[in-house]
Structures are given as structure tokens and as C-alpha cells.
Design a protein around this motif. Structure first.
Motif, PDB file in Angstrom:
ATOM      1  N   THR A  30       4.336  33.325  -4.105  1.00  0.00           N
ATOM      2  CA  THR A  30       5.446  34.016  -3.428  1.00  0.00           C
ATOM      3  C   THR A  30       5.590  35.450  -3.925  1.00  0.00           C
ATOM      4  N   ALA A  31       5.632  35.620  -5.255  1.00  0.00           N
ATOM      5  CA  ALA A  31       5.966  36.935  -5.815  1.00  0.00           C
ATOM      6  C   ALA A  31       4.822  37.933  -5.673  1.00  0.00           C
ATOM      7  N   ILE A  32       3.602  37.481  -5.931  1.00  0.00           N
ATOM      8  CA  ILE A  32       2.466  38.414  -5.836  1.00  0.00           C
ATOM      9  C   ILE A  32       1.895  38.397  -4.416  1.00  0.00           C
ATOM     10  N   GLY A  33       1.568  37.174  -3.934  1.00  0.00           N
ATOM     11  CA  GLY A  33       0.886  37.074  -2.645  1.00  0.00           C
ATOM     12  C   GLY A  33       1.741  37.566  -1.496  1.00  0.00           C
ATOM     13  N   TRP A  34       2.961  37.105  -1.449  1.00  0.00           N
ATOM     14  CA  TRP A  34       3.825  37.496  -0.323  1.00  0.00           C
ATOM     15  C   TRP A  34       4.582  38.789  -0.621  1.00  0.00           C
ATOM     16  N   LEU A  35       5.508  38.761  -1.579  1.00  0.00           N
ATOM     17  CA  LEU A  35       6.429  39.886  -1.725  1.00  0.00           C
ATOM     18  C   LEU A  35       5.742  41.164  -2.227  1.00  0.00           C
ATOM     19  N   SER A  36       4.853  41.037  -3.199  1.00  0.00           N
ATOM     20  CA  SER A  36       4.227  42.264  -3.734  1.00  0.00           C
ATOM     21  C   SER A  36       3.259  42.885  -2.736  1.00  0.00           C
ATOM     22  N   LEU A  37       2.469  42.049  -2.061  1.00  0.00           N
ATOM     23  CA  LEU A  37       1.542  42.619  -1.068  1.00  0.00           C
ATOM     24  C   LEU A  37       2.310  43.266   0.075  1.00  0.00           C
ATOM     25  N   LEU A  38       3.420  42.621   0.476  1.00  0.00           N
ATOM     26  CA  LEU A  38       4.269  43.200   1.522  1.00  0.00           C
ATOM     27  C   LEU A  38       4.792  44.569   1.075  1.00  0.00           C
ATOM     28  N   MET A  39       5.290  44.611  -0.163  1.00  0.00           N
ATOM     29  CA  MET A  39       5.880  45.844  -0.668  1.00  0.00           C
ATOM     30  C   MET A  39       4.807  46.930  -0.814  1.00  0.00           C
ATOM     31  N   CYS A  40       3.642  46.545  -1.336  1.00  0.00           N
ATOM     32  CA  CYS A  40       2.565  47.538  -1.497  1.00  0.00           C
ATOM     33  C   CYS A  40       2.157  48.101  -0.131  1.00  0.00           C
ATOM     34  N   GLY A  41       1.971  47.215   0.848  1.00  0.00           N
ATOM     35  CA  GLY A  41       1.576  47.674   2.181  1.00  0.00           C
ATOM     36  C   GLY A  41       2.628  48.601   2.770  1.00  0.00           C
ATOM     37  N   ALA A  42       3.903  48.234   2.585  1.00  0.00           N
ATOM     38  CA  ALA A  42       4.988  49.052   3.128  1.00  0.00           C
ATOM     39  C   ALA A  42       5.052  50.409   2.424  1.00  0.00           C
ATOM     40  N   LEU A  43       4.855  50.407   1.099  1.00  0.00           N
ATOM     41  CA  LEU A  43       4.945  51.679   0.366  1.00  0.00           C
ATOM     42  C   LEU A  43       3.787  52.609   0.725  1.00  0.00           C
ATOM     43  N   LEU A  44       2.607  52.039   0.935  1.00  0.00           N
ATOM     44  CA  LEU A  44       1.471  52.885   1.319  1.00  0.00           C
ATOM     45  C   LEU A  44       1.777  53.609   2.629  1.00  0.00           C
ATOM     46  N   GLN A  45       2.545  52.940   3.498  1.00  0.00           N
ATOM     47  CA  GLN A  45       2.929  53.562   4.754  1.00  0.00           C
ATOM     48  C   GLN A  45       4.132  54.491   4.597  1.00  0.00           C
ATOM     49  N   PHE A  46       5.160  54.036   3.868  1.00  0.00           N
ATOM     50  CA  PHE A  46       6.435  54.751   3.931  1.00  0.00           C
ATOM     51  C   PHE A  46       6.688  55.754   2.826  1.00  0.00           C
ATOM     52  N   LEU A  47       6.088  55.556   1.659  1.00  0.00           N
ATOM     53  CA  LEU A  47       6.354  56.540   0.606  1.00  0.00           C
ATOM     54  C   LEU A  47       5.906  57.939   1.042  1.00  0.00           C
ATOM     55  N   PRO A  48       4.703  58.082   1.632  1.00  0.00           N
ATOM     56  CA  PRO A  48       4.316  59.414   2.108  1.00  0.00           C
ATOM     57  C   PRO A  48       5.305  59.968   3.128  1.00  0.00           C
ATOM     58  N   VAL A  49       5.790  59.114   4.036  1.00  0.00           N
ATOM     59  CA  VAL A  49       6.750  59.587   5.043  1.00  0.00           C
ATOM     60  C   VAL A  49       8.049  60.043   4.373  1.00  0.00           C
ATOM     61  N   LEU A  50       8.479  59.280   3.355  1.00  0.00           N
ATOM     62  CA  LEU A  50       9.737  59.622   2.680  1.00  0.00           C
ATOM     63  C   LEU A  50       9.675  60.972   1.997  1.00  0.00           C
ATOM     64  N   VAL A  51       8.483  61.364   1.524  1.00  0.00           N
ATOM     65  CA  VAL A  51       8.394  62.663   0.848  1.00  0.00           C
ATOM     66  C   VAL A  51       7.636  63.681   1.706  1.00  0.00           C
ATOM     67  N   ALA A  52       7.433  63.356   3.008  1.00  0.00           N
ATOM     68  CA  ALA A  52       6.798  64.272   3.956  1.00  0.00           C
ATOM     69  C   ALA A  52       5.434  64.758   3.457  1.00  0.00           C
ATOM     70  N   ARG A  53       4.634  63.850   2.953  1.00  0.00           N
ATOM     71  CA  ARG A  53       3.266  64.154   2.519  1.00  0.00           C
ATOM     72  C   ARG A  53       2.331  63.103   3.101  1.00  0.00           C
ATOM     73  N   THR A  54       1.033  63.354   3.015  1.00  0.00           N
ATOM     74  CA  THR A  54       0.102  62.307   3.419  1.00  0.00           C
ATOM     75  C   THR A  54      -0.263  61.484   2.186  1.00  0.00           C
ATOM     76  N   LEU A  55      -0.663  60.231   2.435  1.00  0.00           N
ATOM     77  CA  LEU A  55      -1.081  59.357   1.346  1.00  0.00           C
ATOM     78  C   LEU A  55      -2.271  59.991   0.634  1.00  0.00           C
ATOM     79  N   TYR A  56      -2.259  59.938  -0.702  1.00  0.00           N
ATOM     80  CA  TYR A  56      -3.331  60.584  -1.465  1.00  0.00           C
ATOM     81  C   TYR A  56      -4.696  60.074  -1.019  1.00  0.00           C
ATOM     82  N   SER A  57      -4.858  58.754  -0.919  1.00  0.00           N
ATOM     83  CA  SER A  57      -6.159  58.226  -0.494  1.00  0.00           C
ATOM     84  C   SER A  57      -6.001  56.930   0.271  1.00  0.00           C
ATOM     85  N   ASP A  58      -6.566  56.870   1.462  1.00  0.00           N
ATOM     86  CA  ASP A  58      -6.603  55.625   2.215  1.00  0.00           C
ATOM     87  C   ASP A  58      -7.680  54.693   1.663  1.00  0.00           C
TER      88      ASP A  58
END
Lengths: 171, 448
Positions: B51-79
Motif C-alpha cells: 500500500t505505502a510504496i506500491g500504491w501511495l508512493s508511486l502515485l505521489m511520485c508520478g503526480a510530482l513528476l507532473q505537477f512540481l514543474p508546473v507549480l514552479v513554472a519550470r520543465t522537469l529536469y529529466s524525463d
């Protein structure tokens, strides 16, 4: 000025029935500033021209026999330096915005962005369009910079609205 | 066009995450782990980590890869760093599960699964953190919500670090201080993970996502700042202080109680902010995802109240599973599924219709989903979750398993909706793919 071209031959991909678009875009992404792309394809890739124009590339194509085509994509106005770090333009010497200022604050994302892009599309090069948004637009701004339009803006109503002015790129 | 704003592998993270959620629910239905087994048994540890790693952490990592760049108006360092990170996290989790099976005597092998899990999970999280940190480094300004995310990421480092210490000890490592931490550090590991990494990050992301989708102003209120300061202080006391206290053989309970008091104050301020956001919204009728996010937020409030009541009656130790369950499935999973409903549609819309935006009519983002159909699955999910929590409190193991089955049905219903959205199935076929658009792939977002 002479442009250095990076070669990309997508004929093998096309012959194998594949879709080379991703490959081409990856090559474009990887181009050093000021470089062009020399593309070899088994047909005249007309749809690509518009895509590349959006990215700031002119094209010159010629048939090289057996129905194959060579297309040279060159950075438009090759002398222009690559876009500097995204910064808002100053805008003090801009013309007045065309049309009514759009109030897009009550629209769901991404509709405000869509309306702004629509207005830019309809405007003439060099025209300024303005819009009132409910926040500094996080996706629109990088998009404007990619497309080469200038913008400036600022918060109003104690931070609850954001007014943006966009000047359509010339040419 | 739009390529810069889409994270290529986020959909793959979401898919792996949802599969893990389904797997965790199936395990609970089958009676693996608490309450059928003991809370520290291998089965419980497996369910918790899937639950914690497989579901919640992967969900959070995927979301942050998308949204952290948007939140700071930058592109993701590396896809490109994203896929290796996903592979490392998934294989690391697999090794960890095998390690727990070995530990519980379910499987007899001599392979060093725990050591392998530690190496892979550290590598996976490090790749994600590295990528996000370099993205943040380019930011001109760091908005307040992003500081919550940064706090959450620091907590993730402690969570993974402690987990690696436990894994090393369980795998046969014989270092004294490691054994001491492993003996007493499990609560600190859980607080750092659930309270720090997952909850604190979710708070930061929710400030922006809720404001964005309800047309509310971005908050930068004194309460938000105070919530950040108090929340960070609570985590520092519980995690850094907790580790120090354990190593110095001090009173861990005291440190955790102090953190609880400050942490609850931070959550109350967060609650005020969120209520303020819902009130200040320009959108009179809010969409399903914002309504179900409200149910998740209510579950967070219920978790806090439950925790305080249990502390008051001296029962927290006996009922900790119910608290953790409600936090993980009512709050975090509820919020995650709610936001996925919108994010999958939004990302799919950008990828498909972004290239022709402004030049010809396109379907709307709302056209990619059918709220009427999804609503019943959300209710099924939340109804199952709350009843399952009550079943845990009442010690009704069989009822708990039946209610997790209800949760699974809700989850599967929602996953089907996400798949339909991604495949554009709810859009009229004639309008689905105008000229100049391409059908998105299921698991990869292409820059177009």
C-alpha cells in the motif's frame, strides 16, 4: 550564415510500417542552438511542416528520386539567438490590446488557456491580446514562450485575479 | 507543442500504483495480515508496504513528476530518469515482499532479499528526489505549497533511510545502533512515511490542485505559513527527535506526544485553509473530484479525531491499525483516487487536444469523463472504507474482509473509468480525433 544540419533518415522506420514522429521530435529536441535538421523520408512529410513552423523552423524540400524526399529544416531567422530564460516582457511600448479584454476567471481549466490561444490565433502578428484570469497561468506561460509570443502580467484585486497581456510573435 | 508540460512516464507510475492498490485490497480480502494475523507479522508488513510504496508512493511520485514543474513554472529536469526510478521502485518493492516472506518463514531461501530491496528502493527514491531537486533548483520563486512538498520529500529520505536500517538488521546485519533503531523505531518510520512523506506532500499538492479546479485564489495566508511551520516542527520532533531519543535510550512516547499536539494544530490550520478555499471558490457547482476530495479531507479530520479519542482513553496502542487504515485508505487513497479522476482527464486532454488548441473546436476536459457513472464507484469505495474502519475498531475480522471487497469493487469501477478516459471512449467517435490529433498511448504521454 551557414547552418549545420543534423541528419535523420526515417525511411527505414516508414518502410517497416512504423511511426517516425517521436523519433523526429526527439531529434529536434536534441538539436544544439542554431542547428538545423536534414530529414530523409519516403514521402513528402507535409503535416510536419506546420508542426516545425510552430517550433520556429523554416523548411525547404526536394525530391531525391525513388519517391524519396530530403527536407532541410532551418531555424527561422537563423541569426536570432535562442530564446533567453523565460522572462516576462516589459510591454511599456506595446500597442493597446485588440478587442475587449476577456474575463476568463469563471471558466474551468483549461478553457481560459484555450480562449487565449484562440484569440492569439485570430490576432495579427504584433497585436496584443489581454485577458483576466483567476491565477497566474502555470501551463499557458511556458506554452507562450515555446511558441515565441511575448507576455507580461500581474495580479489584481489583492491577488485574486491575474491580468495577462500577450503580444503575438511577428511573422 | 505542450510537450514541455507533460511528464512522459507519469501514466506508467499511475498504472503501477493502481495495480498495487488492487493487490493490497486482494491480500486483505484473502485474510493476509491484520486483523487475521498479528500486526507485526509478515503478512501485515507485506500489505502495509504494498500500500505505502506500491500504491501511495508511486502515485505521489508520478503526480510530482507532473505537477512540481508546473507549480514552479519550470520543465522537469529529466524525463529519462523517471523510468529507471519506476523500475527500481517496483523491483525494490518486490524484493521487500520476498524479504518479508523469508522473515515470516513463508518462503525458505537464502537469497539476500532485504539487502536487495534496500539498494533498489534507495536508488528509486534517490532518482526521483534528484530529478525533483534539480527541477526546483531552477525555480525563480518557491510558492508556499511547494515548501510542503519539500518537507514531504525530506521526510521521505528519513522513511527510506530507516527502512533500509530495518532491512539491513532483519537481513542479518549486526551493528548495535541499527538493532536498537529496528527494535524501537517502527513508529518513527511509520510517522515519517504516512505523516511526513505522504500526508505533508498531499497537503501541499492539494492546496494548489483544489484551488485550480474550484477556481479559488492561490492561498498565501498566515494560516498556511503557520501550518507549514508547525507541521515541519511536528515532523522534526517525531522523526529527528524520535531517532535521537531512541539512540539515547530516552522516552520516545513523550517526543511523539509533543509531535502529536503540534501536528494536530498544523492540521487544524490546514483544515481552516481548505474550508476557506471551498468558500472562496468562483465555481458555484463543484465537480465530482472536488466533492470526493472533500470526503477524503473529512476522513483526515475523522482520523485526527479518532486518534485523539484513542489517546484520551489510552487505547491508541491497541487500535493503531484502525487509525493507520483510515489515514491510508480514507484520506490518502480517497484524495488520490479523486485527483486521479481529474488529472488523468486533464493530462489526456492536453496531450490529445493541446496541439490544435485555439485553432479548431475540441471536446472539453469534462467530456472525457462521465461523473454520473463514477459517482457510485466513489461512494462504494468510501462506504467500504469507513465500514472497514469500524470493523477494525470492533475487532470484526470477517466484516473487515467483506468491506475491503466492497472497496475493491469501488476501486475497480474507478480504474475502469480512468481507462475509458485515457482511451477517449466517452467522447463521441466523430469528435474524438479531429485532424492534427493522435490517440494517446495508455501508459506514456508523448510530447506532440
Amino acid at each position: 550564415m551557414t547552418i549545420t544540419y543534423v541528419d535523420l533518415d526515417v525511411r527505414p522506420i516508414l518502410i517497416a510500417g512504423g511511426e517516425p514522429f517521436g523519433e523526429i521530435m526527439a531529434a529536434v529536441e536534441g538539436l544544439p542552438p542554431g542547428h538545423g535538421l536534414r530529414l530523409l523520408a519516403s514521402f513528402k512529410p507535409v503535416p510536419l511542416f506546420a508542426v516545425m513552423a510552430k517550433r520556429g523552423f523554416d523548411h525547404a524540400e526536394r525530391e531525391i528520386g525513388d519517391g524519396d524526399w530530403e527536407v532541410l529544416f532551418s531555424p527561422a531567422g537563423a541569426a536570432a539567438a535562442p530564446a533567453p530564460e523565460p522572462v516576462a516582457a516589459d510591454g511599456s511600448n506595446w500597442p493597446a490590446p485588440v478587442g475587449e479584454a476577456m474575463d476568463l476567471r469563471d471558466l474551468d481549466p483549461p478553457e481560459p488557456m484555450q480562449k487565449v490561444m484562440q484569440a492569439i490565433e485570430a490576432a495579427d502578428p504584433g497585436d496584443v491580446v489581454s485577458a483576466l484570469l483567476c491565477r497566474k497561468p502555470p501551463i499557458l506561460i511556458p506554452e507562450l514562450e515555446t511558441l515565441g509570443h511575448e507576455w507580461h502580467g500581474g495580479f489584481e484585486d489583492g491577488g485574486e485575479s491575474y491580468r495577462i497581456f500577450i503580444r503575438k510573435r511577428a511573422g | 507543442m505542450m510537450g514541455a508540460t507533460l511528464s512522459r512516464w507519469t501514466m506508467s507510475f499511475f498504472a503501477a500504483a493502481l495495480l498495487s492498490l488492487i493487490m493490497a485490497e486482494v491480500l486483505m480480502i484473502l485474510g493476509v495480515g491484520y486483523p487475521t494475523e498479528g500486526i507485526a507479522d509478515a503478512g501485515s508488513l507485506i500489505v502495509v508496504h504494498v500500500t505505502a510504496i506500491g500504491w501511495l508512493s508511486l502515485l505521489m511520485c508520478g503526480a510530482l513528476l507532473q505537477f512540481l514543474p508546473v507549480l514552479v513554472a519550470r520543465t522537469l529536469y529529466s524525463d529519462r530518469l523517471s523510468l529507471p526510478a519506476l523500475v527500481a521502485l517496483v523491483t525494490g518493492l518486490f524484493a521487500l515482499v520476498l524479504g518479508f516472506m523469508q522473515f515470516g518463514g513463508i518462503m525458505q531461501t537464502q537469497a539476500p532479499w532485504f539487502a536487495l530491496a534496500a539498494v533498489l528502493l534507495i536508488a528509486g527514491f534517490a532518482l526521483i528526489l534528484w530529478n525533483l531537486a534539480l527541477t526546483l533548483k531552477e525555480a525563480d520563486e518557491v510558492p508556499l505549497p511547494v515548501w510542503f512538498v519539500i518537507g514531504g520529500l525530506i521526510a521521505a529520505v528519513f522513511t527510506v533511510g530507516l527502512g533500509a536500517v530495518f532491512a539491513t538488521t532483519l537481513g542479518g546485519g549486526q551493528v548495535g545502533w541499527m538493532a536498537v533503531l529496528t527494535g524501537a523505531g517502527v513508529p518513527v518510520h511509520a510517522i515519517a512515511g504516512l505523516g511526513g512523506w505522504l500526508t505533508f506532500t498531499a497537503m501541499g499538492v492539494s492546496y494548489r490542485l483544489l484551488a485550480m479546479f474550484m477556481l479559488a485564489p492561490d492561498l498565501s495566508r498566515p494560516t498556511t505559513r503557520l501550518a507549514l511551520i508547525l507541521g515541519s516542527a511536528a515532523l522534526a520532533i517525531a522523526v529527528v527527535g524520535g531517532i535521537a531519543v531512541i539512540l539515547a535510550d530516552g522516552n520516545l512516547t513523550l517526543a511523539l506526544l509533543a509531535a502529536l499536539v503540534i501536528g494536530v494544530a498544523a492540521l487544524v490550520l490546514y483544515g481552516f485553509d481548505i474550508v476557506f478555499l471551498y468558500r472562496k471558490r468562483r465555481r458555484p457547482v463543484i465537480e465530482l473530484n472536488s466533492r470526493t476530495a472533500g470526503i477524503a479531507l473529512a476522513s483526515l479530520a475523522a482520523t485526527v479525531v479518532l486518534m485523539l479519542v484513542l489517546v484520551a482513553f489510552g487505547q491508541l496502542g491497541n487500535q493503531i491499525a484502525a487509525v493507520v487504515f483510515l489515514a491510508a485508505f480514507g484520506w490518502l487513497t480517497g484524495l488520490g483516487l479523486s485527483q486521479l479522476f481529474k488529472i488523468v482527464a486533464f493530462m489526456t486532454w492536453l496531450e490529445t487536444y493541446g496541439p490544435i488548441m485555439g485553432r479548431m473546436p475540441t471536446p472539453r476536459v469534462q467530456d472525457l469523463v462521465v461523473e454520473e457513472r463514477a459517482r457510485k464507484w466513489f461512494w462504494t469505495y468510501f462506504g467500504g472504507t469507513w465500514t472497514a474502519t469500524l470493523a477494525l475498531l470492533a475487532g470484526q475480522a470477517l466484516l473487515f474482509r467483506v468491506m475491503v471487497l466492497v472497496m475493491l469493487i469501488g476501486t475497480l469501477g474507478l480504474v475502469a473509468q480512468f481507462l475509458r478516459t485515457r482511451r477517449l471512449l466517452d467522447i463521441d467517435a466523430a469528435k474524438r480525433l479531429p485532424e492534427g490529433t493522435r490517440k494517446p498511448q495508455l501508459l506514456i504521454s508523448n510530447a506532440t
